[in-house]
Design an enzyme around this catalytic site. Structure first.
Site, PDB file in Angstrom:
ATOM      1  N   LYS A   1       4.384   8.468  -4.435  1.00 22.93           N
ATOM      2  CA  LYS A   1       4.183   8.783  -3.012  1.00 22.93           C
ATOM      3  C   LYS A   1       5.411   8.322  -2.229  1.00 22.93           C
ATOM      4  O   LYS A   1       5.448   7.204  -1.730  1.00 22.93           O
ATOM      5  CB  LYS A   1       2.909   8.117  -2.482  1.00 22.93           C
ATOM      6  CG  LYS A   1       2.678   8.385  -0.986  1.00 22.93           C
ATOM      7  CD  LYS A   1       1.277   8.008  -0.519  1.00 22.93           C
ATOM      8  CE  LYS A   1       1.147   8.223   0.983  1.00 22.93           C
ATOM      9  NZ  LYS A   1      -0.246   8.115   1.459  1.00 22.93           N
TER      10      LYS A   1
ATOM     11  N   ARG B   1      -6.279   3.696  15.994  1.00 18.57           N
ATOM     12  CA  ARG B   1      -6.632   5.116  16.102  1.00 18.57           C
ATOM     13  C   ARG B   1      -7.825   5.278  17.044  1.00 18.57           C
ATOM     14  O   ARG B   1      -7.838   6.160  17.889  1.00 18.57           O
ATOM     15  CB  ARG B   1      -6.999   5.699  14.736  1.00 18.57           C
ATOM     16  CG  ARG B   1      -6.010   5.437  13.641  1.00 18.57           C
ATOM     17  CD  ARG B   1      -4.861   6.423  13.592  1.00 18.57           C
ATOM     18  NE  ARG B   1      -4.073   6.153  12.403  1.00 18.57           N
ATOM     19  CZ  ARG B   1      -3.077   5.274  12.348  1.00 18.57           C
ATOM     20  NH1 ARG B   1      -2.739   4.594  13.409  1.00 18.57           N
ATOM     21  NH2 ARG B   1      -2.411   5.077  11.227  1.00 18.57           N
TER      22      ARG B   1
ATOM     23  N   ARG C   1      -2.275  10.433   9.075  1.00 19.59           N
ATOM     24  CA  ARG C   1      -2.257  10.956  10.443  1.00 19.59           C
ATOM     25  C   ARG C   1      -1.954  12.451  10.499  1.00 19.59           C
ATOM     26  O   ARG C   1      -2.461  13.160  11.366  1.00 19.59           O
ATOM     27  CB  ARG C   1      -1.242  10.164  11.279  1.00 19.59           C
ATOM     28  CG  ARG C   1      -1.710   8.754  11.591  1.00 19.59           C
ATOM     29  CD  ARG C   1      -0.576   7.881  12.116  1.00 19.59           C
ATOM     30  NE  ARG C   1       0.425   7.607  11.096  1.00 19.59           N
ATOM     31  CZ  ARG C   1       1.652   7.169  11.352  1.00 19.59           C
ATOM     32  NH1 ARG C   1       2.032   6.961  12.597  1.00 19.59           N
ATOM     33  NH2 ARG C   1       2.492   6.937  10.367  1.00 19.59           N
TER      34      ARG C   1
ATOM     35  N   SER D   1       3.573  11.311   5.178  1.00 20.67           N
ATOM     36  CA  SER D   1       4.047  12.086   6.332  1.00 20.67           C
ATOM     37  C   SER D   1       4.962  11.270   7.233  1.00 20.67           C
ATOM     38  O   SER D   1       5.694  11.835   8.046  1.00 20.67           O
ATOM     39  CB  SER D   1       2.877  12.670   7.115  1.00 20.67           C
ATOM     40  OG  SER D   1       1.889  11.695   7.375  1.00 20.67           O
ATOM     41  N   GLY D   2       4.914   9.935   7.118  1.00 18.43           N
ATOM     42  CA  GLY D   2       5.895   9.095   7.802  1.00 18.43           C
ATOM     43  C   GLY D   2       6.041   9.336   9.288  1.00 18.43           C
ATOM     44  O   GLY D   2       7.150   9.346   9.806  1.00 18.43           O
ATOM     45  N   GLY D   3       4.918   9.561   9.980  1.00 22.97           N
ATOM     46  CA  GLY D   3       4.993   9.700  11.428  1.00 22.97           C
ATOM     47  C   GLY D   3       5.525  11.040  11.903  1.00 22.97           C
ATOM     48  O   GLY D   3       5.780  11.229  13.083  1.00 22.97           O
TER      49      GLY D   3
ATOM     50  N   GLU E   1       3.956   3.870  -4.244  1.00 21.09           N
ATOM     51  CA  GLU E   1       4.452   4.226  -2.907  1.00 21.09           C
ATOM     52  C   GLU E   1       5.554   3.281  -2.422  1.00 21.09           C
ATOM     53  O   GLU E   1       5.270   2.224  -1.873  1.00 21.09           O
ATOM     54  CB  GLU E   1       3.306   4.235  -1.879  1.00 21.09           C
ATOM     55  CG  GLU E   1       3.792   4.569  -0.462  1.00 21.09           C
ATOM     56  CD  GLU E   1       2.688   4.680   0.577  1.00 21.09           C
ATOM     57  OE1 GLU E   1       3.004   5.071   1.711  1.00 21.09           O
ATOM     58  OE2 GLU E   1       1.526   4.365   0.270  1.00 21.09           O
TER      59      GLU E   1
ATOM     60  N   SER F   1       0.161  13.612   0.630  1.00 21.34           N
ATOM     61  CA  SER F   1      -0.812  12.522   0.718  1.00 21.34           C
ATOM     62  C   SER F   1      -0.714  12.054   2.158  1.00 21.34           C
ATOM     63  O   SER F   1       0.009  11.110   2.474  1.00 21.34           O
ATOM     64  CB  SER F   1      -0.474  11.391  -0.256  1.00 21.34           C
ATOM     65  OG  SER F   1      -1.385  10.309  -0.074  1.00 21.34           O
TER      66      SER F   1
END
Length: 364
Positions: free
Chosen positions: A230, A43, A304, A272-274, A188, A301
């Site tokens: 999650k 990042r 990014r 959010s998985g990208g 998760e 949750s």
């Protein structure tokens, strides 16, 4: 008949359930700021900033000290080990900062994915060794919930029955150990968005994985009211050529959850998985507007999808602090509305709002 030993006392159960409810109170979700040192490096690199402990601290502080507009939006923050022991400029430890804003402190406790022998490139997650002792220490140091990520991949022959079973069991062992130490486990089981599969295939695999996870949690005597799930949203693979509407994604997601997740579970906090920031908010909103009975809190949750525009606006420069915080606040407010089914896309998006955040084979 099996009996759970040692059984959780009524007091322990109440504490766990209360913590879980605080995290997913109406309008609230989770900021996932638990990127490992290696992940945060990527990042920081993307904005031309050196991966030093001070830069990591400053960036996390930027998020954690955003003004009180975020307080009604953020019920919990997941931290990486290092961050739990860092302090803000004013000398307050980060857990104290989070609690002062009404948030619950969380900690990532897994030690990453490792290859699962006997499978075609599938993985399990390590970190059970010494977990009980670590949880006891984290609880003393102010953490009240934890996160453990398992990863499954959709392919022609995956996920295999072996990978599903192994990952479900490791999640159950982790959850049980957390609860014995007064920590609410976030379970998760992420099914990666890599691949060209369609929506139906993802829904089918998600149902199979979640069914296995809840069977394992039952086998391990995990107290469901004191857990959060999650999961991934049910979406087509990134390389799928067919397009699906937000409503179709929402319907497939809620249907999969209704078939597999017991109503006793306090909340579902989607990863959010990208997805882009905007997409993650729009899909969460559609899920909450889905006209089916939904007995759990359905919230976010996000890592990014809460941070991308803020990171870009900061650019590693101290003087951009306020601008970066504004971007973060904008996303927090958007997702707070989305988890109540009240979000209307603004069009006035942030520095990275519509950029895909997809990283293939994503490992934190």
């Amino acid at each position: 008949m099996p009996h759970p030993y040692p059984a959780l006392t009524p007091e322990q159960k109440k504490e766990l359930s209360d913590i879980a409810h605080r995290i997913v109170a109406p309008g609230k979700g989770i900021l996932a700021a638990d990127e490992s040192t290696g992940s945060i490096a990527k990042r920081l690199q993307s904005i031309g900033t050196e991966n030093t402990e001070e830069n990591r601290r400053f960036y996390r502080q930027l998020l954690l000290t955003a003004d009180d507009r975020v307080n009604p939006c953020i019920g919990g923050v997941i931290l990486f080990h290092e961050t739990l022991y860092q302090k803000a400029d004013d000398g307050r430890p980060f857990p104290q900062v989070i609690k002062s804003k009404g948030g619950v402190v969380g900690i990532k406790v897994d030690k990453g994915v490792v290859p699962l022998a006997g499978t075609n490139g599938e993985t399990t997650t390590q970190g059970l060794d010494g977990l009980s002792e670590r949880c006891a220490q984290y609880k003393k140091d102010g953490a009240d919930f934890a996160k453990w990520r398992c990863v499954l991949k959709i392919g022609e022959h995956t996920p295999s029955a072996l990978a599903i079973m192994e990952n479900a069991n490791v999640l159950a062992r982790y959850a049980s150990i957390c609860q014995q130490n007064g920590i609410v486990p976030i379970v998760e089981p992420e099914i990666l968005p890599d691949g060209d599969h369609d929506l139906k295939r993802c829904q089918y695999v998600t149902e199979k994985v979640l069914a296995a996870v809840y069977k394992a949690l039952s086998d391990h005597h995990v107290y469901l009211e004191g857990t959060l799930l999650k999961p991934n949203m049910v979406t087509p693979g990134h390389a799928c050529t067919q397009k699906f509407s937000n409503e179709e994604i929402a319907m497939a997601t809620v249907t999969a959850l209704r078939r597999t997740v017991p109503p006793a579970v306090t909340g579902v906090t989607f990863l959010s998985g990208g997805q882009s920031e905007e997409e993650a908010s729009i899909n969460l909103n559609a899920i909450n507007k889905c006209p089916l009975l939904k007995p759990w809190a359905l919230t976010f949750s996000y890592g990014r999808a809460l941070q991308a525009s803020a990171l870009k606006a900061w650019g590693g420069k101290k003087e951009n602090l306020k601008a970066a915080q504004e971007e973060y606040i904008k996303r927090a407010l958007a997702n707070s509305l989305a988890c109540q089914g009240k979000y209307t896309p603004s069009g006035q998006s942030g520095a990275a709002a519509s950029e895909s955040l997809f990283i293939s084979n994503h490992a934190y």
